[in-house]
Enzyme design. Structure first.
Site, PDB file in Angstrom:
ATOM      1  N   ASP A  27     -92.091 -22.422 -15.657  1.00 48.79           N
ATOM      2  CA  ASP A  27     -90.876 -21.645 -15.942  1.00 48.79           C
ATOM      3  C   ASP A  27     -90.869 -21.155 -17.381  1.00 48.79           C
ATOM      4  O   ASP A  27     -90.940 -21.949 -18.324  1.00 48.79           O
ATOM      5  CB  ASP A  27     -89.627 -22.493 -15.665  1.00 48.79           C
ATOM      6  CG  ASP A  27     -89.475 -22.761 -14.179  1.00 48.79           C
ATOM      7  OD1 ASP A  27     -89.340 -21.793 -13.435  1.00 48.79           O
ATOM      8  OD2 ASP A  27     -89.517 -23.934 -13.788  1.00 48.79           O
ATOM      9  N   THR A  74     -91.911 -29.487 -14.569  1.00 44.87           N
ATOM     10  CA  THR A  74     -90.987 -30.405 -13.905  1.00 44.87           C
ATOM     11  C   THR A  74     -90.016 -29.628 -13.018  1.00 44.87           C
ATOM     12  O   THR A  74     -88.928 -30.104 -12.708  1.00 44.87           O
ATOM     13  CB  THR A  74     -90.263 -31.338 -14.912  1.00 44.87           C
ATOM     14  OG1 THR A  74     -89.783 -30.593 -16.025  1.00 44.87           O
ATOM     15  CG2 THR A  74     -91.215 -32.408 -15.413  1.00 44.87           C
ATOM     16  N   ASP A  98     -97.584 -24.657 -18.316  1.00 44.56           N
ATOM     17  CA  ASP A  98     -96.190 -24.791 -17.883  1.00 44.56           C
ATOM     18  C   ASP A  98     -95.901 -23.626 -16.923  1.00 44.56           C
ATOM     19  O   ASP A  98     -96.640 -22.636 -16.901  1.00 44.56           O
ATOM     20  CB  ASP A  98     -95.284 -24.717 -19.119  1.00 44.56           C
ATOM     21  CG  ASP A  98     -93.818 -24.588 -18.747  1.00 44.56           C
ATOM     22  OD1 ASP A  98     -93.360 -25.381 -17.904  1.00 44.56           O
ATOM     23  OD2 ASP A  98     -93.137 -23.692 -19.294  1.00 44.56           O
ATOM     24  N   ARG A 122     -78.911 -30.013 -13.834  1.00 41.55           N
ATOM     25  CA  ARG A 122     -78.151 -28.916 -14.462  1.00 41.55           C
ATOM     26  C   ARG A 122     -76.840 -28.687 -13.720  1.00 41.55           C
ATOM     27  O   ARG A 122     -75.793 -28.475 -14.337  1.00 41.55           O
ATOM     28  CB  ARG A 122     -79.033 -27.659 -14.422  1.00 41.55           C
ATOM     29  CG  ARG A 122     -78.596 -26.524 -15.305  1.00 41.55           C
ATOM     30  CD  ARG A 122     -79.722 -25.509 -15.405  1.00 41.55           C
ATOM     31  NE  ARG A 122     -80.904 -26.076 -16.026  1.00 41.55           N
ATOM     32  CZ  ARG A 122     -82.170 -25.792 -15.651  1.00 41.55           C
ATOM     33  NH1 ARG A 122     -82.411 -24.919 -14.695  1.00 41.55           N
ATOM     34  NH2 ARG A 122     -83.174 -26.377 -16.258  1.00 41.55           N
TER      35      ARG A 122
HETATM   36  C1  XBP Z   1     -88.010 -25.841 -16.130  1.00 42.28           C
HETATM   37  C2  XBP Z   1     -86.815 -26.502 -15.581  1.00 42.28           C
HETATM   38  C3  XBP Z   1     -86.485 -26.396 -14.149  1.00 42.28           C
HETATM   39  C4  XBP Z   1     -86.066 -25.000 -13.685  1.00 42.28           C
HETATM   40  C5  XBP Z   1     -85.482 -25.008 -12.304  1.00 42.28           C
HETATM   41  O1  XBP Z   1     -89.140 -26.658 -16.013  1.00 42.28           O
HETATM   42  O2  XBP Z   1     -86.083 -27.135 -16.318  1.00 42.28           O
HETATM   43  O3  XBP Z   1     -85.421 -27.255 -13.905  1.00 42.28           O
HETATM   44  O4  XBP Z   1     -85.065 -24.486 -14.551  1.00 42.28           O
HETATM   45  O5  XBP Z   1     -86.264 -25.679 -11.395  1.00 42.28           O
HETATM   46  P1  XBP Z   1     -90.609 -26.222 -16.561  1.00 42.28           P
HETATM   47  P2  XBP Z   1     -85.675 -26.832 -10.456  1.00 42.28           P
HETATM   48  O6  XBP Z   1     -90.463 -25.283 -17.739  1.00 42.28           O
HETATM   49  O7  XBP Z   1     -91.256 -27.522 -16.894  1.00 42.28           O
HETATM   50  O8  XBP Z   1     -91.332 -25.548 -15.421  1.00 42.28           O
HETATM   51  O9  XBP Z   1     -84.367 -26.317  -9.916  1.00 42.28           O
HETATM   52  O10 XBP Z   1     -86.704 -27.020  -9.380  1.00 42.28           O
HETATM   53  O11 XBP Z   1     -85.488 -28.060 -11.305  1.00 42.28           O
HETATM   54 MG    MG Z   2     -90.970 -23.728 -19.517  1.00 37.22          MG
END
Ligand code: XBP
Ligand code: MG
Length: 262
Positions: A10, A122, A8, A55
């Site tokens: 983030d 994602t 993953d 969001r």
């Molecule tokens: C984390 C998310 C993302 C980020 C922001 O996804 O929910 O929406 O907060 O990125 P993961 P975007 O942990 O799967 O990486 O603004 O591009 O959505």
């Molecule tokens: Mg994450």
């Protein structure tokens, strides 16, 4: 045996949310002349909604000063999201978002031992390119030949689609892989694709109830505080250093499903 690690982004590779995405969203609000600001607490609540654009729309539903028509909200969210991703890339370029401790060593160890590694996120592709380019260099995709991003899926995590796509691209069954996640939605996505998952809790998901992981702990920088406890090395002294690939291999082989509630 593990043939591939599925990373993953983030919260797992780096604490991108509080110091990256959140700050970039606030810069986007200011650039658009909006008085909206997300403090660290509010952003934590909003993380229940995965996807930055989604969001923004969810937050607008709570505001009197947001556009009234759904189409106008979507258009504003799209514009803000594009701006946010630009500001996020700038923050990464400025060096404001380091990798979490222990990540680089484990990626290097896995590569040295011939494991495949994939990115399963994602978030937007541009965010992945910015972060991985910064920390793994221009040829980062040689390290991570399979990359699944938000643009590749119809449904974001906790939906398992991103994991299913990664497995198909790797040509592997789920039990030949191990996911590394930081959050409830991420762990749920992996489990729903039958992918065993190790959870390295991030700041925003330090207390979430997590169920059915093969291991849950505070981060890859330490072997302390993990459930189940890592097995001490067969040779040499017991170490409280970082989590090693052998720890992952052992947790994966045991396939003991643990749950933890902050
Ligand atoms: C984390 C998310 C993302 C980020 C922001 O996804 O929910 O929406 O907060 O990125 P993961 P975007 O942990 O799967 O990486 O603004 O591009 O959505
Ligand atoms: Mg994450």
């Amino acid at each position: 045996m593990i043939e591939a690690l599925l990373w993953d982004v983030d919260g797992t590779l780096a604490e991108t949310e509080r110091d990256g995405h959140r700050v970039a969203f606030n810069r986007a609000f200011a650039a658009q002349g909006l008085p909206w600001r997300w403090d660290a607490l509010r952003y934590g609540e909003l993380l229940r909604v995965t996807g930055g654009r989604e969001r923004l729309v969810a937050d607008m539903a709570t505001r009197r000063d947001a556009p009234v028509l759904p189409a106008e909200r979507e258009a504003l969210a799209l514009a803000l999201h594009r701006l946010k991703n630009r500001f996020y890339a700038e923050l990464v370029d400025e060096g404001g978002i380091p990798l979490r401790p222990g990540v680089l060593a484990l990626v290097d160890e896995a590569a040295a031992r011939g494991l495949l590694q994939a990115i399963v996120t994602t978030t937007s592709r541009s965010n992945v390119e910015a972060l991985l380019g910064r920390h793994f260099g221009a040829h980062w995709q040689q390290r991570f030949p399979v990359v699944v991003c938000g643009e590749d899926v119809a449904a974001k995590k906790p939906d398992p689609e991103a994991y299913r796509r990664a497995l198909a691209a790797l040509g592997l069954g789920p039990l030949a892989t191990l996911a590394i996640e930081d959050s409830f939605p991420g762990a749920t996505a992996a489990r729903a694709a039958d992918v065993p998952v190790v959870v390295t809790r991030s700041v925003y998901f330090a207390h979430d109830g997590i169920e059915g992981a093969v291991a849950i702990g505070p981060g890859l920088h330490t072997r302390r505080g993990w459930l189940p406890e890592p097995v001490p090395p067969a040779t040499g002294p017991a170490t409280d250093g970082p989590v090693r690939l052998d720890d992952l291999v052992d947790w994966h082989a045991r396939m003991e499903f643990v749950s933890h509630y902050g």
